[in-house]
Design a protein around this motif. Structure first.
Motif, PDB file in Angstrom:
ATOM      1  N   VAL A 277      -7.644   3.421  -8.541  1.00 25.23           N
ATOM      2  CA  VAL A 277      -8.141   3.380  -7.159  1.00 25.23           C
ATOM      3  C   VAL A 277      -8.448   1.935  -6.768  1.00 25.23           C
ATOM      4  CG1 VAL A 277     -10.089   4.023  -5.674  1.00 25.23           C
ATOM      5  CG2 VAL A 277      -9.022   5.744  -7.157  1.00 25.23           C
ATOM      6  N   LEU A 278      -9.091   1.192  -7.674  1.00 24.12           N
ATOM      7  CA  LEU A 278      -9.429  -0.199  -7.366  1.00 24.12           C
ATOM      8  C   LEU A 278      -8.166  -1.046  -7.202  1.00 24.12           C
ATOM      9  CD1 LEU A 278     -12.596  -0.768  -9.581  1.00 24.12           C
ATOM     10  CD2 LEU A 278     -12.474  -0.254  -7.143  1.00 24.12           C
ATOM     11  N   ASP A 279      -7.120  -0.734  -7.980  1.00 22.39           N
ATOM     12  CA  ASP A 279      -5.848  -1.461  -7.847  1.00 22.39           C
ATOM     13  C   ASP A 279      -5.194  -1.213  -6.485  1.00 22.39           C
ATOM     14  OD1 ASP A 279      -6.126  -2.541 -10.318  1.00 22.39           O
ATOM     15  OD2 ASP A 279      -4.745  -1.165 -11.339  1.00 22.39           O
ATOM     16  N   LEU A 280      -5.455  -0.047  -5.896  1.00 19.59           N
ATOM     17  CA  LEU A 280      -4.812   0.308  -4.627  1.00 19.59           C
ATOM     18  C   LEU A 280      -5.643  -0.125  -3.410  1.00 19.59           C
ATOM     19  CD1 LEU A 280      -3.664   3.944  -5.472  1.00 19.59           C
ATOM     20  CD2 LEU A 280      -2.190   1.954  -5.155  1.00 19.59           C
ATOM     21  N   GLU A 281      -6.806  -0.650  -3.698  1.00 18.38           N
ATOM     22  CA  GLU A 281      -7.811  -0.909  -2.653  1.00 18.38           C
ATOM     23  C   GLU A 281      -7.285  -1.746  -1.489  1.00 18.38           C
ATOM     24  OE1 GLU A 281     -10.046  -4.180  -1.270  1.00 18.38           O
ATOM     25  OE2 GLU A 281      -9.366  -4.365  -3.345  1.00 18.38           O
ATOM     26  N   ALA A 282      -6.427  -2.733  -1.785  1.00 22.82           N
ATOM     27  CA  ALA A 282      -5.928  -3.631  -0.727  1.00 22.82           C
ATOM     28  C   ALA A 282      -5.136  -2.870   0.338  1.00 22.82           C
ATOM     29  CB  ALA A 282      -5.063  -4.718  -1.346  1.00 22.82           C
ATOM     30  N   ALA A 283      -4.581  -1.727  -0.018  1.00 23.32           N
ATOM     31  CA  ALA A 283      -3.787  -0.941   0.949  1.00 23.32           C
ATOM     32  C   ALA A 283      -4.675  -0.267   2.000  1.00 23.32           C
ATOM     33  CB  ALA A 283      -2.962   0.110   0.214  1.00 23.32           C
ATOM     34  N   LEU A 284      -5.990  -0.225   1.735  1.00 25.33           N
ATOM     35  CA  LEU A 284      -6.891   0.475   2.657  1.00 25.33           C
ATOM     36  C   LEU A 284      -7.464  -0.489   3.694  1.00 25.33           C
ATOM     37  CD1 LEU A 284      -8.936   2.607   0.095  1.00 25.33           C
ATOM     38  CD2 LEU A 284      -6.674   3.051   1.079  1.00 25.33           C
ATOM     39  N   ALA A 285      -7.590   0.007   4.907  1.00 24.46           N
ATOM     40  CA  ALA A 285      -8.192  -0.789   5.971  1.00 24.46           C
ATOM     41  C   ALA A 285      -9.691  -0.938   5.699  1.00 24.46           C
ATOM     42  CB  ALA A 285      -7.979  -0.089   7.307  1.00 24.46           C
ATOM     43  N   GLU A 286     -10.319  -1.912   6.346  1.00 21.50           N
ATOM     44  CA  GLU A 286     -11.772  -2.054   6.248  1.00 21.50           C
ATOM     45  C   GLU A 286     -12.436  -0.779   6.754  1.00 21.50           C
ATOM     46  OE1 GLU A 286     -14.099  -5.355   8.040  1.00 21.50           O
ATOM     47  OE2 GLU A 286     -12.530  -6.557   7.078  1.00 21.50           O
ATOM     48  N   GLU A 287     -13.487  -0.360   6.094  1.00 22.07           N
ATOM     49  CA  GLU A 287     -14.235   0.851   6.464  1.00 22.07           C
ATOM     50  C   GLU A 287     -13.413   2.132   6.352  1.00 22.07           C
ATOM     51  OE1 GLU A 287     -16.413   0.393  10.097  1.00 22.07           O
ATOM     52  OE2 GLU A 287     -17.495  -1.337   9.320  1.00 22.07           O
ATOM     53  N   ALA A 288     -12.301   2.068   5.620  1.00 17.35           N
ATOM     54  CA  ALA A 288     -11.512   3.288   5.389  1.00 17.35           C
ATOM     55  C   ALA A 288     -12.393   4.302   4.662  1.00 17.35           C
ATOM     56  CB  ALA A 288     -10.279   2.970   4.552  1.00 17.35           C
TER      57      ALA A 288
END
Ligand SMILES: C[S@@+](CC[C@H](N)C(=O)[O-])C[C@H]1O[C@@H](n2cnc3c(N)ncnc32)[C@H](O)[C@@H]1O
Length: 338
Positions: A277-288
């Motif tokens: 999950v932490l590796d994928l974090e950049a794909a998420l928008a802020e406040e996702a």
């Protein structure tokens, strides 16, 4: 001193009890249904007890009801008369209110009446005292737990009881052609966390197969990227709003900041799941928003949960952690990206 009935998922009541001990000094417990339902004596008054429970809501406590009255079960028609008298004598609490009656019968109770029979009798009493008997969206609930030889009766709002379902056992209608039972978990999370999935635009679903969660999000009008090396159900695989990456989540590359909803139901080692999950974090928008299940793999669920939360809190704010009724050997986290 107040008395309460607490309920957890089957075999998880020891953890609910452990959590309650931590938030209320001097509470004592006795068992009503093994691993699931227990009686709690709180040294605090009603409002203080509720406040303590709501301030740090226990992950494993699914439902709690006050014990306002008790009736010793005789095992004949007199029980129903006594129950009616109890409700009538508390009528000022229900007058003019939408009132639901929730009855739970413990295995082996001496109470001879079925739940539907009991509800019909109590509903008639409610109508007589000027309350509005309802099933859905009650303002107040009469919760009756029929134990071996005692009826425990409690009055309260759905918020007080942590649920508007009897014992917190949320039921959804199974639909024709439903892709998986897992869909119920995401539906229950929506209610439990006060979310509205249709308000999101793009979702990333990791560990998506066979596709119950993905199908729900597609139904709500989201564009969904589903990641899983396993097959998605044929009924959703050609959906125009679906992008299906048939791969292990550790192998995918996603555009930064592209998703406002992240859901993950991998039933995998909690520590490996957290890392992924932490590796994928950049794909998420802020406040996702993120909804993630944690598999409770070994005998120390509290420790597993703490470790996962500490890891995820480097990137997310924890909004709530709860074992939902549809969670089996797992819990669900509701998080928001910082
Ligand atoms: C419990 S199922 C998910 C059910 C799904 N939420 C639904 O509603 O149908 C778990 C899924 O996680 C997938 N999975 C496990 N590890 C994974 C990984 N590293 N990357 C992608 N998917 C993974 C498995 O293949 C499996 O299909």
């Amino acid at each position: 001193m107040t008395e309460w009935i607490g309920t957890a998922n089957q075999s998880y009541s020891p953890y609910a009890i452990e959590e309650l001990r931590r938030i209320i000094d001097g509470v004592t417990f006795s068992q009503l249904a093994a691993g699931e339902v227990f009686l709690m004596n709180s040294p605090l008054e009603r409002e203080e007890t509720l406040q303590a429970v709501h301030q740090r809501e226990p992950i494993f406590l699914r439902h709690i009801q006050a014990v306002d009255r008790t009736v010793e079960i005789t095992g004949d028609a007199e029980d129903m008369e006594q129950l009616s008298t109890v409700v009538r004598s508390a009528s000022q609490q229900f007058a003019g209110k939408r009132t639901a009656v929730h009855i739970r019968r413990a295995h082996g109770t001496a109470f001879i009446h079925s739940a539907s029979e009991t509800k019909a009798v109590i509903d008639a009493v409610l109508a007589e005292v000027g309350a509005e008997p309802v099933v859905q969206q009650p303002e107040t609930i009469i919760a009756i737990y029929a134990a071996a030889s005692t009826l425990y009766i409690g009055f309260g709002s759905p918020q007080d009881m942590l649920s508007d379902w009897p014992g917190g056992a949320v039921r959804f209608q199974r639909e024709e052609g439903q892709v998986s039972r897992a869909k119920f978990k995401l539906l229950e999370a929506e209610r439990a966390f006060g979310l509205h999935y249709e308000q999101f635009r793009r979702a990333l679903d990791v560990g998506a197969a066979p596709g119950g969660w993905t199908s729900l999000l597609l139904e709500r009008g989201l564009r969904v990227t589903a990641v899983d090396p396993a097959e998605l159900h044929p009924s959703i695989v050609d959906h125009p709003a679906l992008t299906y990456l048939k791969r292990n989540a550790s192998e995918i590359k996603l555009k930064p900041g592209s998703f406002d909803l992240f859901v993950c139901d991998m039933s995998w080692s909690p520590m490996l799941m957290s890392r992924l999950v932490l590796d994928l974090e950049a794909a998420l928008a802020e406040e996702a928003t993120a909804i993630i299940t944690i598999k409770l793999m070994h005998r120390k669920p509290m420790q597993t949960i703490r470790e996962v939360i500490v890891k995820l809190e480097s990137v997310f704010e924890l909004k709530k952690a709860k074992q939902l009724f549809h969670n089996r050997e797992e819990i669900t986290l509701y998080l928001q990206k910082k």
